[in-house]
Scaffold this motif. Sequence first.
Motif, PDB file in Angstrom:
ATOM      1  N   GLU A 194     -42.948 -63.731  14.330  1.00  0.00           N
ATOM      2  CA  GLU A 194     -43.820 -62.980  15.202  1.00  0.00           C
ATOM      3  C   GLU A 194     -43.832 -63.614  16.587  1.00  0.00           C
ATOM      4  O   GLU A 194     -43.342 -64.706  16.767  1.00  0.00           O
ATOM      5  CB  GLU A 194     -45.243 -62.913  14.630  1.00  0.00           C
ATOM      6  CG  GLU A 194     -45.863 -64.258  14.318  1.00  0.00           C
ATOM      7  CD  GLU A 194     -45.309 -64.959  13.090  1.00  0.00           C
ATOM      8  OE1 GLU A 194     -44.999 -64.318  12.074  1.00  0.00           O
ATOM      9  OE2 GLU A 194     -45.150 -66.189  13.144  1.00  0.00           O
ATOM     10  N   GLN A 224     -47.372 -58.424  21.972  1.00  0.00           N
ATOM     11  CA  GLN A 224     -47.419 -58.955  20.615  1.00  0.00           C
ATOM     12  C   GLN A 224     -46.548 -58.112  19.702  1.00  0.00           C
ATOM     13  O   GLN A 224     -46.478 -56.903  19.853  1.00  0.00           O
ATOM     14  CB  GLN A 224     -48.834 -59.012  20.064  1.00  0.00           C
ATOM     15  CG  GLN A 224     -49.653 -57.744  20.210  1.00  0.00           C
ATOM     16  CD  GLN A 224     -50.239 -57.603  21.600  1.00  0.00           C
ATOM     17  OE1 GLN A 224     -50.758 -58.555  22.146  1.00  0.00           O
ATOM     18  NE2 GLN A 224     -50.132 -56.431  22.172  1.00  0.00           N
ATOM     19  N   GLY A 225     -45.869 -58.806  18.787  1.00  0.00           N
ATOM     20  CA  GLY A 225     -44.988 -58.069  17.897  1.00  0.00           C
ATOM     21  C   GLY A 225     -44.252 -58.968  16.940  1.00  0.00           C
ATOM     22  O   GLY A 225     -44.685 -60.094  16.655  1.00  0.00           O
ATOM     23  N   TYR A 235     -39.769 -55.928  18.257  1.00  0.00           N
ATOM     24  CA  TYR A 235     -40.588 -54.721  18.189  1.00  0.00           C
ATOM     25  C   TYR A 235     -41.997 -55.122  18.601  1.00  0.00           C
ATOM     26  O   TYR A 235     -42.559 -56.066  18.046  1.00  0.00           O
ATOM     27  CB  TYR A 235     -40.572 -54.130  16.781  1.00  0.00           C
ATOM     28  CG  TYR A 235     -39.164 -53.856  16.313  1.00  0.00           C
ATOM     29  CD1 TYR A 235     -38.515 -52.677  16.681  1.00  0.00           C
ATOM     30  CD2 TYR A 235     -38.476 -54.781  15.540  1.00  0.00           C
ATOM     31  CE1 TYR A 235     -37.220 -52.436  16.276  1.00  0.00           C
ATOM     32  CE2 TYR A 235     -37.181 -54.540  15.135  1.00  0.00           C
ATOM     33  CZ  TYR A 235     -36.556 -53.373  15.499  1.00  0.00           C
ATOM     34  OH  TYR A 235     -35.262 -53.135  15.108  1.00  0.00           O
ATOM     35  N   SER A 236     -42.552 -54.415  19.573  1.00  0.00           N
ATOM     36  CA  SER A 236     -43.794 -54.881  20.186  1.00  0.00           C
ATOM     37  C   SER A 236     -44.740 -53.727  20.486  1.00  0.00           C
ATOM     38  O   SER A 236     -44.307 -52.609  20.771  1.00  0.00           O
ATOM     39  CB  SER A 236     -43.438 -55.610  21.486  1.00  0.00           C
ATOM     40  OG  SER A 236     -44.560 -56.149  22.110  1.00  0.00           O
ATOM     41  N   LEU A 237     -46.029 -54.021  20.429  1.00  0.00           N
ATOM     42  CA  LEU A 237     -47.065 -53.137  20.941  1.00  0.00           C
ATOM     43  C   LEU A 237     -47.708 -53.887  22.089  1.00  0.00           C
ATOM     44  O   LEU A 237     -48.318 -54.939  21.895  1.00  0.00           O
ATOM     45  CB  LEU A 237     -48.103 -52.804  19.875  1.00  0.00           C
ATOM     46  CG  LEU A 237     -49.293 -51.978  20.356  1.00  0.00           C
ATOM     47  CD1 LEU A 237     -48.831 -50.623  20.885  1.00  0.00           C
ATOM     48  CD2 LEU A 237     -50.305 -51.807  19.243  1.00  0.00           C
ATOM     49  N   ASP A 238     -47.529 -53.389  23.292  1.00  0.00           N
ATOM     50  CA  ASP A 238     -48.001 -54.079  24.485  1.00  0.00           C
ATOM     51  C   ASP A 238     -49.229 -53.370  25.044  1.00  0.00           C
ATOM     52  O   ASP A 238     -49.262 -52.140  25.139  1.00  0.00           O
ATOM     53  CB  ASP A 238     -46.907 -54.111  25.557  1.00  0.00           C
ATOM     54  CG  ASP A 238     -45.662 -54.854  25.096  1.00  0.00           C
ATOM     55  OD1 ASP A 238     -45.721 -55.512  24.040  1.00  0.00           O
ATOM     56  OD2 ASP A 238     -44.640 -54.767  25.777  1.00  0.00           O
ATOM     57  N   ILE A 273     -45.169 -48.876  23.296  1.00  0.00           N
ATOM     58  CA  ILE A 273     -44.365 -49.246  22.138  1.00  0.00           C
ATOM     59  C   ILE A 273     -43.015 -49.695  22.695  1.00  0.00           C
ATOM     60  O   ILE A 273     -42.399 -48.987  23.494  1.00  0.00           O
ATOM     61  CB  ILE A 273     -44.160 -48.059  21.182  1.00  0.00           C
ATOM     62  CG1 ILE A 273     -45.483 -47.616  20.593  1.00  0.00           C
ATOM     63  CG2 ILE A 273     -43.151 -48.392  20.100  1.00  0.00           C
ATOM     64  CD1 ILE A 273     -46.089 -48.590  19.616  1.00  0.00           C
ATOM     65  N   SER A 313     -39.115 -51.643  21.887  1.00  0.00           N
ATOM     66  CA  SER A 313     -38.095 -52.162  20.974  1.00  0.00           C
ATOM     67  C   SER A 313     -36.895 -52.582  21.798  1.00  0.00           C
ATOM     68  O   SER A 313     -36.623 -52.008  22.853  1.00  0.00           O
ATOM     69  CB  SER A 313     -37.694 -51.115  19.931  1.00  0.00           C
ATOM     70  OG  SER A 313     -37.050 -50.028  20.554  1.00  0.00           O
TER      71      SER A 313
END
Length: 140
Positions: free
Chosen positions: A74, A93-94, A106-109, A119, A121
């Motif tokens: 992570e 974070q991802g 792969y992240s959610l910012d 979103i 990638s």
Amino acid sequence: MKKLFYLAMLCSGLIYSQDISWGDTFNADFVIDSAMTTDGLNWQIAASGDAGPYGKAYLSYSFTNYFSAEGQGEFTGFAWTQVGEKIVNGSLQGVWKKDGKVFKMYSLDNDATNGVFNIVSGEVDFVAKTMRFKVAPMKD
């Protein structure tokens, strides 16, 4: 009876599903400016580049592997961007996974100063010192 059960399950799934809308996707390309590790297991990087409508961007990431999973883990990070006089700060974070010579991310910012969730990638190539992402903002 079995068919009735499956029909009920399908209907309940549709009732509780969420509709997520996406904005226009854009590319974000970065150069890794520095990388370091203090324990050989976790590492930090700093990168800079262009982030589509966000303009010039500066990123910092901390990559971890809390569960000692082979080739994956992570990350958390922060972003600072500027277009003209407008500045946007955000948290990143991802998850990451090694895929051959590159690392998939792969992240959610959360762009904290403008309220947009993105979103993300993409791939990181530590040898070439590049980070290339596709980004899609979530719409309300």
